[in-house]
Design an enzyme around this catalytic site. Structure first.
Site, PDB file in Angstrom:
ATOM      1  N   GLY A 159      -7.772  17.378  -6.570  1.00  0.00           N
ATOM      2  CA  GLY A 159      -7.630  17.608  -5.135  1.00  0.00           C
ATOM      3  C   GLY A 159      -7.133  16.427  -4.338  1.00  0.00           C
ATOM      4  O   GLY A 159      -7.124  16.480  -3.104  1.00  0.00           O
ATOM      5  N   GLN A 160      -6.727  15.339  -5.014  1.00  0.00           N
ATOM      6  CA  GLN A 160      -6.211  14.192  -4.254  1.00  0.00           C
ATOM      7  C   GLN A 160      -4.870  14.543  -3.628  1.00  0.00           C
ATOM      8  O   GLN A 160      -3.940  14.962  -4.327  1.00  0.00           O
ATOM      9  CB  GLN A 160      -6.053  12.956  -5.152  1.00  0.00           C
ATOM     10  N   SER A 161      -4.778  14.386  -2.312  1.00  0.00           N
ATOM     11  CA  SER A 161      -3.535  14.705  -1.604  1.00  0.00           C
ATOM     12  C   SER A 161      -2.897  13.476  -0.959  1.00  0.00           C
ATOM     13  O   SER A 161      -1.723  13.519  -0.598  1.00  0.00           O
ATOM     14  CB  SER A 161      -3.788  15.779  -0.536  1.00  0.00           C
ATOM     15  N   HIS A 204     -14.604   9.917   0.421  1.00  0.00           N
ATOM     16  CA  HIS A 204     -15.054  10.825   1.471  1.00  0.00           C
ATOM     17  C   HIS A 204     -16.556  10.624   1.642  1.00  0.00           C
ATOM     18  O   HIS A 204     -17.312  10.683   0.657  1.00  0.00           O
ATOM     19  CB  HIS A 204     -14.835  12.286   1.067  1.00  0.00           C
ATOM     20  N   HIS A 225      -9.462   6.535  -1.436  1.00  0.00           N
ATOM     21  CA  HIS A 225     -10.374   6.770  -0.315  1.00  0.00           C
ATOM     22  C   HIS A 225     -11.608   7.471  -0.826  1.00  0.00           C
ATOM     23  O   HIS A 225     -11.539   8.306  -1.724  1.00  0.00           O
ATOM     24  CB  HIS A 225      -9.710   7.600   0.791  1.00  0.00           C
ATOM     25  N   ASN A 250     -11.507  11.925  -4.881  1.00  0.00           N
ATOM     26  CA  ASN A 250     -10.712  12.828  -5.705  1.00  0.00           C
ATOM     27  C   ASN A 250      -9.635  11.987  -6.382  1.00  0.00           C
ATOM     28  O   ASN A 250      -8.887  11.274  -5.709  1.00  0.00           O
ATOM     29  CB  ASN A 250     -10.077  13.923  -4.841  1.00  0.00           C
ATOM     30  N   ASP A 278     -12.087  12.030   9.164  1.00  0.00           N
ATOM     31  CA  ASP A 278     -11.124  12.922   8.522  1.00  0.00           C
ATOM     32  C   ASP A 278     -10.596  13.897   9.567  1.00  0.00           C
ATOM     33  O   ASP A 278     -11.346  14.439  10.373  1.00  0.00           O
ATOM     34  CB  ASP A 278     -11.783  13.677   7.368  1.00  0.00           C
TER      35      ASP A 278
HETATM   36  P1  AMP Z   1      -7.811  13.942  -0.593  1.00  0.00           P
HETATM   37  O1  AMP Z   1      -7.350  15.389  -0.528  1.00  0.00           O
HETATM   38  O2  AMP Z   1      -9.042  13.722  -1.390  1.00  0.00           O
HETATM   39  O3  AMP Z   1      -6.670  13.039  -0.991  1.00  0.00           O
HETATM   40  O4  AMP Z   1      -8.221  13.567   0.885  1.00  0.00           O
HETATM   41  C1  AMP Z   1      -7.282  13.294   1.869  1.00  0.00           C
HETATM   42  C2  AMP Z   1      -7.954  13.562   3.165  1.00  0.00           C
HETATM   43  O5  AMP Z   1      -7.175  12.966   4.187  1.00  0.00           O
HETATM   44  C3  AMP Z   1      -8.092  15.048   3.526  1.00  0.00           C
HETATM   45  O6  AMP Z   1      -9.458  15.366   3.666  1.00  0.00           O
HETATM   46  C4  AMP Z   1      -7.317  15.173   4.832  1.00  0.00           C
HETATM   47  O7  AMP Z   1      -7.937  16.056   5.743  1.00  0.00           O
HETATM   48  C5  AMP Z   1      -7.321  13.744   5.335  1.00  0.00           C
HETATM   49  N1  AMP Z   1      -6.234  13.386   6.224  1.00  0.00           N
HETATM   50  C6  AMP Z   1      -4.909  13.687   6.095  1.00  0.00           C
HETATM   51  N2  AMP Z   1      -4.201  13.147   7.085  1.00  0.00           N
HETATM   52  C7  AMP Z   1      -5.088  12.476   7.876  1.00  0.00           C
HETATM   53  C8  AMP Z   1      -4.969  11.708   9.067  1.00  0.00           C
HETATM   54  N3  AMP Z   1      -3.785  11.500   9.676  1.00  0.00           N
HETATM   55  N4  AMP Z   1      -6.091  11.175   9.604  1.00  0.00           N
HETATM   56  C9  AMP Z   1      -7.288  11.375   9.020  1.00  0.00           C
HETATM   57  N5  AMP Z   1      -7.468  12.085   7.889  1.00  0.00           N
HETATM   58  C10 AMP Z   1      -6.381  12.632   7.324  1.00  0.00           C
END
Ligand code: AMP
Length: 113
Positions: A92-94, A101, A99, A86, A30
């Site tokens: 909190g899914q962004s 964690h 994926h 998430n 991450d």
């Molecule tokens: P979520 O918020 O559960 O969707 O998790 C998305 C995760 O992706 C977050 O923890 C971010 O820090 C991570 N993330 C975003 N962009 C990248 C990237 N280019 N390489 C690795 N991790 C990333």
């Protein structure tokens, strides 16, 4: 999907620090780690979220969790680790590519925030 960040990472079009890869799954560090070990485990197949997975994906979902365990062992997370996904913005899914964690290397609290 060309507009999906994790699809681009899987296709090696966007750089990432890979720690594992096979025909169905990939795992990379991450970029904003929340623990000493913070790895994302993703299916190569684009699935937007856990809720979007189908019965056909059941074996793949199990495989992703087995990969998480394998990486935890490789990182010697003998004191414990957490595997979490998430689902949806409210959780909190962004990034809209399923994926898990894998977090470890520090004490975890419960419930998560
Ligand atoms: P979520 O918020 O559960 O969707 O998790 C998305 C995760 O992706 C977050 O923890 C971010 O820090 C991570 N993330 C975003 N962009 C990248 C990237 N280019 N390489 C690795 N991790 C990333």
């Amino acid at each position: 999907m060309s507009d999906c960040l994790f699809c681009r990472i899987v296709a090696r079009q966007t750089p990432a620090q890979f720690v594992y890869e096979d025909d169905r799954a990939a795992a990379f560090k991450d970029v904003n780690p929340q623990a000493p070990t913070h790895v994302l485990i993703v299916p190569k197949k684009h699935i937007s979220s856990l809720a979007e997975a189908s019965d056909e994906d059941a074996e793949l979902l199990g495989h992703l969790q087995r990969v998480a365990c394998r990486i935890a062992l490789e990182h010697s997370l003998t004191k414990g680790f957490r595997v979490v996904t998430n689902n949806g913005r409210g959780a909190g899914q962004s990034v809209d590519h399923l994926h898990y964690h894998l977090l470890g290397g520090r004490a975890m609290t419960w419930p998560p925030g």
